[in-house]
Each structure stands twice: as structure tokens, then as C-alpha cells.
Write a protein that holds these residues in place. Structure first.
Motif, PDB file in Angstrom:
ATOM      1  N   TRP A 185       0.833  -1.211   0.000  1.00 63.20           N
ATOM      2  CA  TRP A 185       0.000   0.000   0.000  1.00 63.20           C
ATOM      3  C   TRP A 185       0.864   1.256   0.000  1.00 63.20           C
ATOM      4  CZ3 TRP A 185      -5.375   1.328   0.593  1.00 63.20           C
ATOM      5  CH2 TRP A 185      -5.591   2.670   0.922  1.00 63.20           C
ATOM      6  N   GLU A 186       1.770   1.363   1.000  1.00 54.28           N
ATOM      7  CA  GLU A 186       2.565   2.577   1.132  1.00 54.28           C
ATOM      8  C   GLU A 186       3.576   2.709  -0.009  1.00 54.28           C
ATOM      9  OE1 GLU A 186       1.929   5.016   3.370  1.00 54.28           O
ATOM     10  OE2 GLU A 186       0.194   3.756   3.776  1.00 54.28           O
ATOM     11  N   GLY A 187       4.048   1.567  -0.536  1.00 53.40           N
ATOM     12  CA  GLY A 187       4.939   1.616  -1.692  1.00 53.40           C
ATOM     13  C   GLY A 187       4.245   2.196  -2.903  1.00 53.40           C
ATOM     14  N   LYS A 188       2.983   1.802  -3.102  1.00 54.02           N
ATOM     15  CA  LYS A 188       2.206   2.351  -4.221  1.00 54.02           C
ATOM     16  C   LYS A 188       1.901   3.834  -3.996  1.00 54.02           C
ATOM     17  CE  LYS A 188       0.580   0.342  -7.258  1.00 54.02           C
ATOM     18  NZ  LYS A 188       0.945   0.131  -8.676  1.00 54.02           N
ATOM     19  N   ALA A 189       1.592   4.204  -2.746  1.00 53.02           N
ATOM     20  CA  ALA A 189       1.352   5.617  -2.424  1.00 53.02           C
ATOM     21  C   ALA A 189       2.603   6.439  -2.713  1.00 53.02           C
ATOM     22  CB  ALA A 189       0.946   5.765  -0.960  1.00 53.02           C
ATOM     23  N   PHE A 190       3.778   5.890  -2.385  1.00 54.52           N
ATOM     24  CA  PHE A 190       5.051   6.580  -2.632  1.00 54.52           C
ATOM     25  C   PHE A 190       5.255   6.795  -4.131  1.00 54.52           C
ATOM     26  CE2 PHE A 190       9.632   6.996  -3.031  1.00 54.52           C
ATOM     27  CZ  PHE A 190       9.984   7.755  -1.921  1.00 54.52           C
ATOM     28  N   LYS A 191       4.903   5.787  -4.912  1.00 57.19           N
ATOM     29  CA  LYS A 191       5.052   5.889  -6.362  1.00 57.19           C
ATOM     30  C   LYS A 191       4.213   7.039  -6.919  1.00 57.19           C
ATOM     31  CE  LYS A 191       3.987   3.347 -10.628  1.00 57.19           C
ATOM     32  NZ  LYS A 191       3.436   2.067 -11.183  1.00 57.19           N
ATOM     33  N   TYR A 192       2.963   7.155  -6.467  1.00 53.61           N
ATOM     34  CA  TYR A 192       2.114   8.234  -6.950  1.00 53.61           C
ATOM     35  C   TYR A 192       2.574   9.591  -6.428  1.00 53.61           C
ATOM     36  CZ  TYR A 192      -1.267   5.142  -9.156  1.00 53.61           C
ATOM     37  OH  TYR A 192      -1.874   4.239  -9.989  1.00 53.61           O
ATOM     38  N   MET A 193       3.145   9.621  -5.227  1.00 50.91           N
ATOM     39  CA  MET A 193       3.693  10.874  -4.711  1.00 50.91           C
ATOM     40  C   MET A 193       4.850  11.351  -5.589  1.00 50.91           C
ATOM     41  SD  MET A 193       3.675  10.097  -0.610  1.00 50.91           S
ATOM     42  CE  MET A 193       4.556  11.580  -0.181  1.00 50.91           C
ATOM     43  N   VAL A 277       3.457   6.392   6.790  1.00 54.94           N
ATOM     44  CA  VAL A 277       4.779   5.856   6.478  1.00 54.94           C
ATOM     45  C   VAL A 277       5.344   6.457   5.190  1.00 54.94           C
ATOM     46  CG1 VAL A 277       6.058   3.772   5.854  1.00 54.94           C
ATOM     47  CG2 VAL A 277       4.440   3.716   7.754  1.00 54.94           C
ATOM     48  N   SER A 278       4.587   6.395   4.090  1.00 54.85           N
ATOM     49  CA  SER A 278       5.098   6.878   2.796  1.00 54.85           C
ATOM     50  C   SER A 278       5.399   8.370   2.848  1.00 54.85           C
ATOM     51  CB  SER A 278       4.095   6.574   1.684  1.00 54.85           C
ATOM     52  OG  SER A 278       2.820   7.132   1.975  1.00 54.85           O
ATOM     53  N   GLU A 279       4.561   9.129   3.528  1.00 53.64           N
ATOM     54  CA  GLU A 279       4.762  10.577   3.648  1.00 53.64           C
ATOM     55  C   GLU A 279       6.080  10.895   4.359  1.00 53.64           C
ATOM     56  OE1 GLU A 279       2.887  13.564   6.757  1.00 53.64           O
ATOM     57  OE2 GLU A 279       1.446  13.094   5.176  1.00 53.64           O
ATOM     58  N   LEU A 310       4.751  20.635   1.019  1.00 58.96           N
ATOM     59  CA  LEU A 310       4.765  20.177  -0.373  1.00 58.96           C
ATOM     60  C   LEU A 310       4.566  18.657  -0.442  1.00 58.96           C
ATOM     61  CD1 LEU A 310       5.420  21.212  -3.359  1.00 58.96           C
ATOM     62  CD2 LEU A 310       7.654  20.168  -2.953  1.00 58.96           C
ATOM     63  N   VAL A 311       5.245  17.934   0.449  1.00 60.67           N
ATOM     64  CA  VAL A 311       5.098  16.477   0.483  1.00 60.67           C
ATOM     65  C   VAL A 311       3.666  16.106   0.862  1.00 60.67           C
ATOM     66  CG1 VAL A 311       5.832  14.369   1.659  1.00 60.67           C
ATOM     67  CG2 VAL A 311       7.534  16.070   0.970  1.00 60.67           C
ATOM     68  N   GLN A 312       3.103  16.815   1.839  1.00 59.64           N
ATOM     69  CA  GLN A 312       1.712  16.572   2.222  1.00 59.64           C
ATOM     70  C   GLN A 312       0.771  16.797   1.048  1.00 59.64           C
ATOM     71  OE1 GLN A 312       1.369  19.163   5.774  1.00 59.64           O
ATOM     72  NE2 GLN A 312       0.883  17.303   6.919  1.00 59.64           N
ATOM     73  N   LYS A 313       1.040  17.834   0.276  1.00 56.54           N
ATOM     74  CA  LYS A 313       0.196  18.137  -0.881  1.00 56.54           C
ATOM     75  C   LYS A 313       0.260  17.012  -1.908  1.00 56.54           C
ATOM     76  CE  LYS A 313      -0.506  21.643  -4.473  1.00 56.54           C
ATOM     77  NZ  LYS A 313      -0.003  22.947  -5.028  1.00 56.54           N
ATOM     78  N   ALA A 314       1.461  16.464  -2.116  1.00 59.15           N
ATOM     79  CA  ALA A 314       1.614  15.364  -3.072  1.00 59.15           C
ATOM     80  C   ALA A 314       0.833  14.134  -2.623  1.00 59.15           C
ATOM     81  CB  ALA A 314       3.095  15.022  -3.231  1.00 59.15           C
ATOM     82  N   LEU A 315       0.861  13.847  -1.316  1.00 55.90           N
ATOM     83  CA  LEU A 315       0.121  12.697  -0.803  1.00 55.90           C
ATOM     84  C   LEU A 315      -1.383  12.957  -0.855  1.00 55.90           C
ATOM     85  CD1 LEU A 315       0.171   9.900   0.539  1.00 55.90           C
ATOM     86  CD2 LEU A 315       0.306  11.045   2.750  1.00 55.90           C
ATOM     87  N   PHE A 316      -1.786  14.188  -0.555  1.00 59.32           N
ATOM     88  CA  PHE A 316      -3.200  14.549  -0.584  1.00 59.32           C
ATOM     89  C   PHE A 316      -3.772  14.350  -1.978  1.00 59.32           C
ATOM     90  CE2 PHE A 316      -6.589  17.775  -1.056  1.00 59.32           C
ATOM     91  CZ  PHE A 316      -7.431  17.364  -0.045  1.00 59.32           C
ATOM     92  N   ARG A 317      -3.023  14.760  -2.994  1.00 60.47           N
ATOM     93  CA  ARG A 317      -3.487  14.581  -4.369  1.00 60.47           C
ATOM     94  C   ARG A 317      -3.632  13.095  -4.704  1.00 60.47           C
ATOM     95  NH1 ARG A 317      -0.002  18.037  -8.561  1.00 60.47           N
ATOM     96  NH2 ARG A 317      -1.055  16.520  -9.907  1.00 60.47           N
ATOM     97  N   THR A 318      -2.735  12.285  -4.163  1.00 57.83           N
ATOM     98  CA  THR A 318      -2.809  10.833  -4.400  1.00 57.83           C
ATOM     99  C   THR A 318      -4.131  10.268  -3.929  1.00 57.83           C
ATOM    100  OG1 THR A 318      -0.408  10.572  -4.260  1.00 57.83           O
ATOM    101  CG2 THR A 318      -1.742   8.621  -3.830  1.00 57.83           C
ATOM    102  N   HIS A 319      -4.585  10.734  -2.754  1.00 55.71           N
ATOM    103  CA  HIS A 319      -5.832  10.209  -2.188  1.00 55.71           C
ATOM    104  C   HIS A 319      -7.063  10.869  -2.817  1.00 55.71           C
ATOM    105  CE1 HIS A 319      -4.052   7.598   0.802  1.00 55.71           C
ATOM    106  NE2 HIS A 319      -3.260   8.570   1.206  1.00 55.71           N
ATOM    107  N   VAL A 320      -7.020  12.205  -2.957  1.00 52.28           N
ATOM    108  CA  VAL A 320      -8.194  12.920  -3.460  1.00 52.28           C
ATOM    109  C   VAL A 320      -8.504  12.530  -4.897  1.00 52.28           C
ATOM    110  CG1 VAL A 320      -9.062  15.189  -4.107  1.00 52.28           C
ATOM    111  CG2 VAL A 320      -8.010  14.854  -1.874  1.00 52.28           C
ATOM    112  N   GLU A 321      -7.476  12.373  -5.713  1.00 49.78           N
ATOM    113  CA  GLU A 321      -7.701  12.035  -7.117  1.00 49.78           C
ATOM    114  C   GLU A 321      -8.011  10.554  -7.312  1.00 49.78           C
ATOM    115  OE1 GLU A 321      -4.294  13.436  -9.230  1.00 49.78           O
ATOM    116  OE2 GLU A 321      -4.642  15.535  -8.697  1.00 49.78           O
TER     117      GLU A 321
END
Length: 639
Positions: A185-193, A277-279, A310-321
């Protein structure tokens, strides 16, 4: 697949007879376990009025209660209801306890657990009683003491909790009812970030997902670009700047006696959940980039705080989109860890009369996909995960769910069509939004009659307890690895404690000799005797011994807990003998905590969780004291 309910009665009856535990009542009154009874539900709920649903709920509760009324050779037994409940000697409600209502007068003769008279329970040795109890447990095919016989699957108690008195249990979904493979899960989240950061103009070459850099319970210092581990008082014990572990001296220089203040959310961010974790992994690597001048300063103002945002924004976009959840919906088998005991656990709780709720921040489409994948295959024929719950709330928007009342909508079609709702019903209906106060009104319950189970210390445990006084259970999946690591590291810790105790012994004598020399110098400042020279030689030799001990203790302290994480050590500890800030948060907000919901299966819905005796600093000085022949005492070795 389960057929006819979770259990069969014949095996239990056979065990009772074989073990001869005095169940003549079982022969006269056959043991009948009720068939699986799913939650009643309709998609729209339009067929019944709210008052009718409430009446049906009362009738069902009475039906469950009546099923526990039975006659024995010693009298009639029934459960204690709300109106007649009292408070026991540990301050817990007696609701749900069984009691005699018609007790047959007897001479105190029993034939159970090796006892012949009631008074035998006072004199029977504990080990003998335990042996009898374990024999019965073995006959019931129940693992002794722990789920699956594994200590790392135990349920741990911070505050005494009588599960019998809990009338409703609410569950979070992600990492609670549905557990994910964290690395996947977190590895995939990291990829999208990475993709999102690249679209923002950030260089991403060389960034990679390393989950060992981070554990839950650490704290991000946005001001300094550090990741820190604090003890229960807020003192920083370990720290990482970027991906560089800081030395003790560097930590001292950076923080001195400064305490971590979690209320200052503009600086400190507590990693509450595995979703962090990914964040955090991304942020620590980006700090390295910022320090190396590899990031455009005009975009980040050379600020660790703006970098974190900025990192938070990248993770937020991963979830919102919906990028990440879309992948998981398409291939849940690659992310979700299945556990057949989860469905059995929830069915046991429903059979015991508990009202079950699912309260999740996820949307209905995702919730339905995950729950269907994780539960439907383990349900009785014709049933689905929806039959487990009296109320389902999606898009709950925690923490707001526990802070304020939001608009409530009822989901009325399978594709998610919603309509406004005035209030909720406990008939298995599906809702969106709302709030905890609405749940209490719908159930006719409040406070410590409700248990909420989740994986997030703040949004699941702290707010439910602080704002509504609900009882709480925290799911910490890492506990299984933590307990195993503590067992594996026990020899190391014992050796370390032995060296520390040796240092205390030598140090105590060294200090006495040092003060003796000090007094001698004050009395005769310019006069040195042979005795003084011998004293100084002894001090010198003892100082070498202390240095030798320090040379061994320092590295061993750094190695302590490496079986769990090579950077941060144990999840629950900070230093050798103190608790981590994470453990302090658990003790403060979670009445009980465990690694997975399925662990409740071993403990049953009737368990009385009793918190252990708390060790205090002065306990070590009087536990185990032995008076010697001269009347003196010795507390050595107590730690």
C-alpha cells in the motif's frame, strides 16, 4: 464457508461430559447454540418507520437476552439488564453479567474444576486450578491464554474494561476491519507521490521507498527537518535529520532540554497511523535534497516547513484524485490480507447481543469493494458483510465526526444515490456523514456503553474518549512484530541491565570514596598521607572500571531494539527503561489495544479485561526485600 452458524453444539457437550466438570445440568437441559442471525436491513429503509425500527431493535435485544435465561440444578440464571445493573468493585458496570435469580439452597457442594466445596476455591493452589482450567480449554479446542497460542496476539489492557457491559461496538475499516500489506500500500502511495512531485517541478531521481526509515509513533519536527523519537515526557531520545541518524551529542545540541509539544501542530506532526509511512519516508529524503541544494530554493524558500507542506500536498493529491484506491479496487488481492477469523469474531459479538457499527472515512464504493473482498467469502451462505452491521456510516469525515454534527444522508441505491435523512436507524441501513451524537440518539446509548475500535490514536481513540467518553480499542498491527522482537532481544536487554546494575554498584562505592577524599582534603589541604595515596590509586582503578562499563553500555543501548527497527529500536520504548511517546498516547486514550480485531475471538464477547498493576519508581526498592539475620535488608538485583 460457514454452515448453520459459527459453531456446532455437539462437540461442546461432548467435552463437558468427557471432562466430568459437574454438568448434570447439561444432561437435563441440552445446550443449544442459536443459529447465525444476520442484521436486519433494507436498502432504502422506507418500508418501516423510525419508531417501528426502534421497537424491532428492542424486541431483538429482548430475544437475545431471553436466550441466555436457563435453568440449572442450582437455580435459574439470567443476564443483568441496564435497569438492574450495579457497579462492581473495580468500578465497572455489571450489565451483561449472568446471575442467579432463583437460587436453590444447597450445602455448597460443587463438582467443577477439581472443586468439591465452594470454599475449595480459596485453598486450591493456583497452579492446580490452572491445570484444570487448561484441560477444559484443550477439550474445547481453545488455545491456552492467547489467540493461536501466540503472546503477540494478546489483547492488552490499560484501563479495566468489562466487555459484557458494552452494548454497541463501532469499527473503523482501513487497517482495522481490513488490513493491508503495508509495504504494498505505502509503496504504491510513494510511487504516486513521486509522480505528483515531478508534476510540480521537483527532481525525483534517486528517491526510493525505504519503509525501515520510519515507524509509527515518531514525530516530524517541521522546523528542523528532523524525525524524532520522544519518551513519555517529550524528551527527544533519538533523532534523524534527513536520512542521517543524529548522535547523542547532536541531539543534545539541537534540543537540549526542549520538550516535544504535540499541541504545537505547526511544528510537530505525530505519525498516528500506518498511512503516515510513505509521507515520512518521502520527507526525510527530500530534506537531504534540500540540504544538498538539489531543490530550487525559490520554490521552497530553503524551509523545512514549506518542504513538508509540499510532500503533504503530493500525498493529498494521491488520495483525493483516487489514484491509489483505484488500483486497490482493481486488484485487492495484492493489497488486502485476508483473515477468516474476522467474520467469526463479528458474528460472535452479534450473537452476544452487541449492536455493531461500521464508521469509516472511506466512500461507499471503496468500502463495499474492500469489505466484500475481505468478508463475503467467510460469511454463511446467503449472507454478506452488510449482514454483520446494524448501522454503516461512510464518509464519516473523522475527526469532525466526533467534534460536530454534520449533515446526514442515507445511501438508498447500490450505486451510491443519497437522500437527506433526519436521523439514523439501527436496522442495517447505510448512511453518509452525521456525527457521534446522532449515533448515540439512534442507539439510545451513550458514554461507556459504546466501544470504538480503530487504528488512529487521534481520530479514532482520543476524540471518541475525550468528547463522548466512549470506551476505546486501538489496533496496532506492529505489536506482533514488536512482541516477537522483545522476546528475541531479551538476552541482550538482560545483559545490558546487568552491566547497568554493575555500574550502579561500582559507582556508589566510587562516590563514597570520592567524598571521603574530599573531606580529607578539606581537613588537611596541604598534607597527603599514605592512606590518601592509596585512596587516590583506588579511585583511579575504579574510574577505569567505570570507563570500561561505559564503553560497553553505550553501544549496547544503541543496538537495543534493532530486532524491531535498526534506526528507532522498539515501538513501545524510548531508552532502556522508559516508555515511548507512542506508548504514552496509547495508555492515555486506549482502554485496550491489540494487533488485530480477530484477537477478540479467543477472548469472547464476555471478557473482563483487568488492567495490570502499574510499576512505580519506588516499587523496585521494596519488592522482594528480605530481612537477614542481622535485621538488615537487601534489595539488590531488583529492576
Amino acid at each position: 464457508m460457514l454452515t448453520g452458524g459459527p459453531y456446532q453444539s455437539s462437540g461442546l457437550q461432548r467435552t463437558l461430559h468427557q471432562l466430568h466438570i459437574g454438568c448434570s445440568c447439561a444432561q437435563s437441559y441440552p445446550l443449544i447454540l442459536p443459529a447465525w442471525r444476520p442484521a436486519r436491513r433494507t436498502l432504502s429503509g422506507a418500508a418501516r418507520s423510525i419508531s417501528a425500527c426502534q421497537a424491532a431493535g428492542v424486541a431483538e435485544a429482548e430475544k437475545v437476552e431471553e436466550s441466555e435465561v436457563f435453568r440449572t440444578n442450582d437455580g435459574v440464571i439470567e443476564p443483568v439488564d441496564d435497569d438492574e445493573a450495579e457497579v462492581d468493585f473495580l468500578g465497572e458496570s455489571t450489565t451483561g453479567n449472568l446471575r442467579f435469580v432463583q437460587r436453590v439452597k444447597s450445602e455448597g457442594i460443587v463438582n467443577v474444576l477439581g472443586l468439591q466445596q465452594l470454599d475449595d476455591i480459596i485453598t486450591i493452589p493456583y497452579r492446580e486450578l490452572k491445570a484444570s482450567q487448561q484441560a477444559l480449554m484443550k477439550g474445547l479446542k481453545v488455545s491456552p491464554q492467547y489467540p493461536k497460542g501466540r503472546a503477540n496476539r494478546a489483547i492488552f489492557c490499560s484501563r479495566t474494561l468489562n466487555l459484557r457491559s458494552i452494548q454497541a461496538i463501532g469499527y473503523d475499516m482501513d487497517y482495522t476491519l481490513v488490513h493491508y500489506d503495508v509495504d504494498a500500500w505505502e509503496g504504491k502511495a510513494f510511487k504516486y507521490m513521486l509522480q505528483n512531485l515531478q508534476s510540480m517541478g521537483c527532481p525525483i531521481e534517486g528517491l526510493h521507498f525505504d519503509p525501515t526509515l520510519v515507524t509509527r509513533g515518531l514525530i516530524v519536527d517541521q522546523e528542523r527537518g528532523n524525525l524524532v523519537k520522544a519518551d513519555r515526557f517529550g524528551h527527544v531520545k533519538r533523532s534523524m535529520h534527513g536520512t542521517h541518524m543524529m548522535s547523542t551529542g547532536e541531539i543534545r545540541e539541537a534540543y537540549g532540554r526542549e520538550l516535544v509539544n504535540l499541541r504545537n501542530e505547526t511544528r510537530w506532526t505525530f505519525l498516528n497511523t500506518l498511512f503516515s509511512v510513505s509521507e515520512a519516508v518521502m520527507y526525510m529524503q527530500m530534506v537531504d535534497r534540500l540540504d544538498q541544494g538539489a531543490l530550487p530554493r525559490q520554490d521552497f524558500s530553503n524551509s523545512y516547513t514549506s518542504l513538508y507542506k509540499l510532500v503533504q500536498k503530493a500525498l493529498f493529491r494521491t488520495h483525493v484524485e483516487g489514484q491509489l484506491k483505484g488500483d486497490i479496487i482493481q486488484d485487492p488481492a495484492s493489497y488486502v490480507e485476508l483473515d477468516p477469523d474476522m467474520a467469526k469474531t463479528l458474528m460472535d459479538q452479534r450473537q452476544a447481543g452487541k449492536v455493531l457499527m461500521l464508521i469509516t472515512n472511506s466512500d461507499y464504493h471503496y468500502t463495499n469493494k474492500m469489505m466484500s473482498f475481505a468478508y463475503n467469502r467467510f460469511m454463511p451462505p446467503g449472507s454478506t458483510w452488510r449482514d454483520l452491521f446494524d448501522m454503516v456510516i461512510v464518509q464519516a469525515r473523522k475527526p469532525e465526526f466526533f467534534n460536530s454534527k454534520m449533515s446526514l444522508y442515507e445511501v438508498v441505491t447500490e450505486d451510491g444515490l443519497m437522500r437527506p435523512a433526519m436521523d439514523a436507524r439501527k436496522d442495517g441501513s447505510l448512511y453518509c456523514g452525521g456525527g457521534a451524537a446522532m449515533v448515540e440518539r439512534a442507539l439510545g446509548l451513550n458514554g461507556d456503553e459504546i466501544l470504538y475500535v480503530g487504528d488512529h490514536i487521534y481520530t479514532d481513540a482520543a476524540l471518541a474518549k475525550l468528547n463522548f467518553r466512549w470506551r476505546t480499542c486501538l489496533i496496532v498491527r506492529e505489536l506482533e512484530e514488536e512482541v516477537d522482537a522483545l522476546v528475541a532481544g531479551q538476552l541482550h536487554r538482560n545483559k545490558l541491565k546487568e552491566l547497568m546494575n554493575k555500574k550502579d554498584l561500582v559507582g556508589d562505592l566510587f562516590n563514597q570514596l570520592r567524598v571521603r577524599r574530599q573531606r580529607s582534603t578539606v581537613r588537611q589541604p596541604n598534607h597527603s598521607t599514605k592512606e590518601d595515596a592509596e585512596l587516590e590509586d583506588t579511585l583511579g582503578q575504579m574510574l577505569m572500571v567505570l570507563d570500561q562499563l561505559d564503553g560497553l553500555i553505550g553501544p549496547m543501548l544503541e543496538q537495543d531494539g534493532q530486532t524491531f527497527n535498526k534506526y528507532w529500536g522498539y515501538l513501545s520504548r524510548a531508552g532502556l527503561n522508559d516508555k515511548s511517546q507512542f506508548t504514552r498516547q496509547i495508555e492515555k486514550y486506549a482502554d485496550i489495544y491489540t494487533s488485530r480485531v480477530a484477537n477478540f475471538l479467543r477472548y469472547t464477547p464476555y471478557m473482563y479485561f483487568r488492567s495490570p498493576s502499574q510499576s512505580l519508581a519506588h516499587d523496585r526498592h521494596f519488592y522482594g526485600l528480605e530481612e537477614n539475620k542481622n535485621g538488615s535488608t537487601d534489595a539488590d538485583g531488583i529492576d
